[in-house]
Write a protein that holds these residues in place. Structure first.
Motif, PDB file in Angstrom:
ATOM      1  N   GLU A  96       0.813  -1.121  -0.109  1.00 54.92           N
ATOM      2  CA  GLU A  96      -0.073   0.141   0.274  1.00 54.92           C
ATOM      3  C   GLU A  96       0.980   1.132   0.066  1.00 54.92           C
ATOM      4  OE1 GLU A  96      -2.399  -0.373   3.629  1.00 54.92           O
ATOM      5  OE2 GLU A  96      -4.281  -1.174   2.173  1.00 54.92           O
ATOM      6  N   ILE A  97       1.881   1.288   1.113  1.00 55.23           N
ATOM      7  CA  ILE A  97       2.837   2.557   0.896  1.00 55.23           C
ATOM      8  C   ILE A  97       3.495   2.660  -0.171  1.00 55.23           C
ATOM      9  CG2 ILE A  97       5.060   3.037   2.010  1.00 55.23           C
ATOM     10  CD1 ILE A  97       2.564   3.780   3.850  1.00 55.23           C
ATOM     11  N   ALA A  98       3.873   1.317  -1.002  1.00 51.52           N
ATOM     12  CA  ALA A  98       4.591   1.548  -2.231  1.00 51.52           C
ATOM     13  C   ALA A  98       3.816   2.150  -3.531  1.00 51.52           C
ATOM     14  CB  ALA A  98       5.040   0.236  -2.657  1.00 51.52           C
ATOM     15  N   GLN A  99       2.555   1.817  -3.398  1.00 52.28           N
ATOM     16  CA  GLN A  99       1.653   2.608  -4.175  1.00 52.28           C
ATOM     17  C   GLN A  99       1.278   3.836  -3.945  1.00 52.28           C
ATOM     18  OE1 GLN A  99      -1.871  -0.370  -3.656  1.00 52.28           O
ATOM     19  NE2 GLN A  99      -1.485  -0.863  -5.705  1.00 52.28           N
ATOM     20  N   LEU A 100       1.213   4.347  -2.781  1.00 53.49           N
ATOM     21  CA  LEU A 100       0.882   5.526  -2.479  1.00 53.49           C
ATOM     22  C   LEU A 100       2.061   6.704  -2.838  1.00 53.49           C
ATOM     23  CD1 LEU A 100      -0.721   5.253   1.064  1.00 53.49           C
ATOM     24  CD2 LEU A 100      -2.067   6.291  -0.880  1.00 53.49           C
ATOM     25  N   LEU A 101       3.504   6.006  -2.635  1.00 53.15           N
ATOM     26  CA  LEU A 101       4.590   6.640  -2.920  1.00 53.15           C
ATOM     27  C   LEU A 101       4.564   6.661  -4.258  1.00 53.15           C
ATOM     28  CD1 LEU A 101       7.273   5.182  -0.350  1.00 53.15           C
ATOM     29  CD2 LEU A 101       6.361   7.551  -0.722  1.00 53.15           C
ATOM     30  N   GLU A 102       4.086   5.928  -5.158  1.00 56.49           N
ATOM     31  CA  GLU A 102       4.082   6.163  -6.655  1.00 56.49           C
ATOM     32  C   GLU A 102       3.175   7.119  -6.795  1.00 56.49           C
ATOM     33  OE1 GLU A 102       3.745   2.469  -9.014  1.00 56.49           O
ATOM     34  OE2 GLU A 102       3.867   3.459 -10.832  1.00 56.49           O
ATOM     35  N   LEU A 103       1.918   6.999  -6.266  1.00 60.26           N
ATOM     36  CA  LEU A 103       0.886   8.178  -6.756  1.00 60.26           C
ATOM     37  C   LEU A 103       1.378   9.438  -6.436  1.00 60.26           C
ATOM     38  CD1 LEU A 103      -2.062   8.412  -7.778  1.00 60.26           C
ATOM     39  CD2 LEU A 103      -2.730   8.115  -5.580  1.00 60.26           C
ATOM     40  N   GLN A 104       2.028   9.693  -5.270  1.00 59.98           N
ATOM     41  CA  GLN A 104       2.543  10.903  -4.835  1.00 59.98           C
ATOM     42  C   GLN A 104       3.555  11.441  -5.774  1.00 59.98           C
ATOM     43  OE1 GLN A 104       3.204  12.026  -0.728  1.00 59.98           O
ATOM     44  NE2 GLN A 104       5.428  11.806  -0.959  1.00 59.98           N
ATOM     45  N   SER A 105       4.472  10.531  -6.329  1.00 60.16           N
ATOM     46  CA  SER A 105       5.546  10.876  -7.186  1.00 60.16           C
ATOM     47  C   SER A 105       4.894  11.501  -8.412  1.00 60.16           C
ATOM     48  CB  SER A 105       6.399   9.832  -7.393  1.00 60.16           C
ATOM     49  OG  SER A 105       6.931   9.879  -8.569  1.00 60.16           O
ATOM     50  N   ILE A 106       3.890  10.576  -9.008  1.00 60.55           N
ATOM     51  CA  ILE A 106       3.226  11.043 -10.244  1.00 60.55           C
ATOM     52  C   ILE A 106       2.635  12.584  -9.911  1.00 60.55           C
ATOM     53  CG2 ILE A 106       1.075  10.470 -11.692  1.00 60.55           C
ATOM     54  CD1 ILE A 106       1.802   7.587 -11.397  1.00 60.55           C
ATOM     55  N   ASP A 107       1.927  12.799  -9.111  1.00 63.18           N
ATOM     56  CA  ASP A 107       1.124  14.030  -8.719  1.00 63.18           C
ATOM     57  C   ASP A 107       2.414  14.801  -8.477  1.00 63.18           C
ATOM     58  OD1 ASP A 107      -1.377  13.078  -8.801  1.00 63.18           O
ATOM     59  OD2 ASP A 107      -1.573  12.769  -6.715  1.00 63.18           O
TER      60      ASP A 107
END
Ligand SMILES: [Zn+2]
Length: 233
Positions: free
Chosen positions: A4-15
Motif C-alpha cells: 500500500e505504501i509503495a502504491q501511495l509513494l508512486e501516486l505521490q510521485s506522479i502527482d
C-alpha cells in the motif's frame, strides 16, 4: 514497506511530477506572453519613428511653401516699386519690407537646409532600424516557436502521467485512494517517511507507538500532528 505504501509513494510521485509540469507550463506561458509583448513594442516603436519622420517631412514641406510665399511677396513689392506711381513714403515702406522679407527668407532657407539634412539622416537610420527590426522579429519568432515546442512536449508528458495515474489508481482500493486524495488536498506530500523519529512532513517528533505501528505492515499509520500517512524505510 507495505504494498500500500509503495502504491501511495508512486501516486505521490506522479502527482508531484504533474504539479511541476503545470508550473512549468505557467512559467513558459508567461515567458511567451512577454515575448509577444516585445514583438508588439518593437513594431510600435518603429511605427512611431516612421510617424515622427513623416511629421518632420511635412514641417519641412510647409517651410518650403512659406519660403515660396515670401518670395512671391518680394516679387510683388518689387513689381509695385518698379511700375506703380506711389508716394515716397510707400516706396520707403516697400523697400523696408523687401529687406526684411529677404532676411527672413535667408533664415528660413538655412533652417530648411538643416531640416533636409536631418530628414536624410533619419531616412538612413530608419532603414537600418528596419533591418534590425526584421532580425529581432526572427529572433523573437524563434524563441516563441521554441517555447511552443516545450509546451507541446510537456502536454505529452502530462497525458502520459495521467495514464500512469489512472492505471495505478485502478489497482488501488477505493479506501486507500480516498484517504490519499483527502490528504493530497491539504498537502503536496501526503506520504511522509519517518526520519530521526519525526514525521518528515511536519518535522514533529512521533510517539514510540506510532513509529512502532509504522514499522509494522498492518494498515496505514497517520502522523499524530499533521495526519500525513507515515512509513518507515
Ligand atoms: Zn506530521
Amino acid at each position: 514497506m507495505s504494498n500500500e505504501i509503495a502504491q501511495l509513494l508512486e501516486l505521490q510521485s506522479i502527482d508531484q511530477r504533474l504539479t511541476e509540469a503545470s508550473e512549468r507550463i505557467k512559467r513558459l506561458q508567461r515567458d511567451r506572453a512577454r515575448l509577444e509583448d516585445k514583438v508588439v513594442e518593437a513594431h510600435q516603436a518603429h511605427a512611431q519613428r516612421k510617424e515622427d519622420l513623416r511629421r518632420l517631412e511635412h514641417a519641412s514641406l510647409m517651410k518650403n511653401l512659406e519660403v515660396d510665399e515670401l518670395d512671391a511677396n518680394i516679387r510683388a513689392y518689387q513689381h509695385r516699386l518698379d511700375t506703380a506711381i506711389i508716394s515716397f513714403k510707400e516706396m520707403e515702406d516697400l523697400a523696408a519690407k523687401i529687406i526684411s522679407e529677404r532676411k527672413r527668407i535667408g533664415q528660413m532657407e538655412d533652417e530648411a537646409l538643416q531640416s533636409m539634412d536631418a530628414i536624410g539622416r533619419e531616412h538612413e537610420a530608419l532603414a537600418a532600424a528596419e533591418t534590425a527590426l526584421t532580425e529581432r522579429q526572427i529572433e523573437l519568432d524563434a524563441a516563441i516557436i521554441d517555447i511552443d515546442s516545450q509546451l507541446g512536449s510537456i502536454d505529452r508528458s502530462i497525458a502520459e502521467l495521467r495514464l500512469q495515474r489512472a492505471a495505478l489508481t485502478e489497482s488501488m482500493t477505493e479506501f486507500l485512494q480516498s484517504q490519499y486524495e483527502a490528504l493530497h488536498r491539504k498537502f503536496p506530500d501526503p506520504i511522509a517517511v519517518v526520519s530521526h523519529a519525526s514525521c518528515s512532513g511536519c518535522k514533529l517528533k512521533l510517539s514510540g507507538s506510532t513509529i512502532e505501528r509504522a514499522r509494522g505492515s498492518l494498515g496505514l499509520v497517520a502522523c499524530e500532528h499533521c495526519s500525513r500517512i507515515v512509513y518507515v524505510e
